[in-house]
Design an enzyme around this catalytic site. Structure first.
Site, PDB file in Angstrom:
ATOM      1  N   HIS A   1       4.627   3.069  12.702  1.00 51.05           N
ATOM      2  CA  HIS A   1       3.668   3.935  12.984  1.00 51.05           C
ATOM      3  C   HIS A   1       4.278   5.166  13.771  1.00 51.05           C
ATOM      4  O   HIS A   1       3.852   6.050  13.952  1.00 51.05           O
ATOM      5  CB  HIS A   1       2.565   3.674  13.738  1.00 51.05           C
TER       6      HIS A   1
ATOM      7  N   HIS B   1       0.763  -1.280   0.153  1.00 46.57           N
ATOM      8  CA  HIS B   1      -0.020   0.007   0.141  1.00 46.57           C
ATOM      9  C   HIS B   1       0.826   1.358   0.051  1.00 46.57           C
ATOM     10  O   HIS B   1       1.832   1.376   0.638  1.00 46.57           O
ATOM     11  CB  HIS B   1      -0.936  -0.054   1.098  1.00 46.57           C
TER      12      HIS B   1
ATOM     13  N   ASP C   1       6.537   1.786   6.206  1.00 47.38           N
ATOM     14  CA  ASP C   1       4.859   1.174   6.165  1.00 47.38           C
ATOM     15  C   ASP C   1       4.013   1.874   5.308  1.00 47.38           C
ATOM     16  O   ASP C   1       3.397   2.895   5.867  1.00 47.38           O
ATOM     17  CB  ASP C   1       4.619   0.882   7.486  1.00 47.38           C
TER      18      ASP C   1
ATOM     19  N   GLU D   1      -5.298   1.192   2.897  1.00 49.52           N
ATOM     20  CA  GLU D   1      -4.804  -0.128   3.756  1.00 49.52           C
ATOM     21  C   GLU D   1      -5.007   0.747   5.211  1.00 49.52           C
ATOM     22  O   GLU D   1      -5.192   0.096   6.208  1.00 49.52           O
ATOM     23  CB  GLU D   1      -3.521  -0.570   3.604  1.00 49.52           C
ATOM     24  N   GLU D   2      -4.467   1.854   5.555  1.00 49.82           N
ATOM     25  CA  GLU D   2      -4.253   2.396   6.926  1.00 49.82           C
ATOM     26  C   GLU D   2      -5.571   2.715   7.474  1.00 49.82           C
ATOM     27  O   GLU D   2      -5.652   2.921   8.869  1.00 49.82           O
ATOM     28  CB  GLU D   2      -3.521   3.593   6.634  1.00 49.82           C
TER      29      GLU D   2
ATOM     30  N   ASP E   1       4.128  -6.231   3.229  1.00 45.55           N
ATOM     31  CA  ASP E   1       3.896  -5.061   4.124  1.00 45.55           C
ATOM     32  C   ASP E   1       4.864  -5.246   5.018  1.00 45.55           C
ATOM     33  O   ASP E   1       5.895  -5.956   5.034  1.00 45.55           O
ATOM     34  CB  ASP E   1       2.476  -5.193   4.964  1.00 45.55           C
TER      35      ASP E   1
END
Length: 345
Positions: free
Chosen positions: A323, A71, A188, A222-223, A243
């Site tokens: 994150h 993503h 990510d 995706e998030e 991922d």
């Protein structure tokens, strides 16, 4: 071309993609870039209705096809209110955490008036003024975007063209060290997008036709939980999310390895797929780890939730500080790339 040059290409493409802001819902520019890169490699990608990128890489068996997903959407924020002092209150997009967004430079992307620079700060951020600075819990209710504009009232900020619903894009601060570490926000999952581009480049330049048809889907939601819920072509029987691999306490993966996930918070991945990935890694002497991720969900999970009758798996280069300000390594990239080569043939 030597394999190491594919890794160089992956890292350079990752840097370019990281430089294009793309919080979930604001991904048009980066999707256009990825479309252009696939075309430059000699493929015919398509933009999905949702805004993702779908491309067929070729392969012999179209009835037992595999789709690789990564993503390009990232964490971010969105303006919810212009405060009386001209600063902005925001709501997070995805799992953006107020604790590590503090003091980060950012851009506010307006719909009609261009972009404006700013910084995410605790409200009343001066230690010499705020006696409660250390004791204040960092939550989005306590944070604000301080614009780099002479706008000290709601009216002055509104005159700039800023309004509720504008996207806030955080500075990725990308750097690659001499020792091979890759540090940036949003590895990510832009690092995996670079890896998929590298794999597509490898197939094209080496003139390789895989036994199974291979598709790649670069998703854009995706998030926020629904990136992989659509656009799986007919004939696909297996979906593998590429991922980030989790690195942290209780897990064995390092940033230099490829992680193979056996289970995440939604449940176990397909037994045969996981076993096949492990066997391919072992047979090719790759540096890998098998882990269970405690707080994680992937596009492959979402594909099953959406009702697709497919097997699913999850792999990725090890990434620390997920994150937040994330870190991986070129060796992790190489092991992930090599696992795709080994598993898909």
């Amino acid at each position: 071309m030597e394999k190491k040059n594919y890794i160089d290409y992956i890292v350079e493409e990752t840097k370019k993609i990281l430089a294009i802001a793309s919080p979930s819902g604001y991904t048009k520019e980066v999707a256009e870039y990825v479309l252009g890169e696939y075309r430059a490699l000699g493929y015919e990608p398509k933009l999905t209705v949702k805004g993702g990128v779908l491309v067929a890489l070729g392969g012999k068996n179209k009835e037992d096809a595999v789709m690789l997903e990564a993503h390009i959407d990232t964490l971010g924020a969105i303006v919810t209110e212009i405060k009386s002092n001209g600063r902005l209150k925001v709501s997070p997009i995805g799992g953006m955490n107020a604790n590590n967004a503090e003091a980060e430079n950012c851009r506010v992307a307006t719909r009609f008036s261009g972009t404006f620079e700013g910084t995410c700060q605790l409200s009343n951020a001066s230690v010499h003024v705020n006696g409660d600075y250390s004791d204040t819990k960092r939550s989005w209710d306590e944070m604000e975007i301080v614009l780099d504009e002479k706008a000290d009232s709601r009216e002055e900020t509104e005159k700039l063209g800023i309004m509720a619903g504008d996207f806030v894009c955080f500075d990725p601060r990308t750097t690659v060290t001499k020792t091979g570490y890759i540090k940036s926000r949003f590895l990510d999952d832009k690092l995996s997008v670079g890896i998929l581009l590298g794999y597509a480049k490898y197939l094209k330049e080496e003139n390789i036709t895989t036994e199974r048809m291979v598709y790649q889907h670069i998703t854009v939601y995706e998030e926020v939980g629904h990136g992989g819920a659509a656009s799986i072509p007919e004939g696909v029987t297996e979906v593998i999310s590429v991922d980030m691999g989790c690195v942290g306490d209780g897990l064995s993966c390092k940033e230099t390895q490829v992680s193979i996930c056996a289970k995440d918070s939604r449940g176990p991945y397909n037994y045969d797929v996981v076993t096949g990935l492990i066997k391919a890694a072992k047979d090719n002497d790759l540096d890998f780890a098998v882990d269970v991720y405690p707080y994680y969900g992937s596009d492959a999970d979402v594909a099953l939730t959406a009702g697709y009758d497919v097997r699913h798996g999850l792999i990725g280069a090890g990434v620390y500080a997920s994150h937040g300000y994330e870190r991986s390594h070129k060796d992790g990239v190489k092991n992930t790339f090599e696992l795709l080569r080994a598993y898909l043939g």
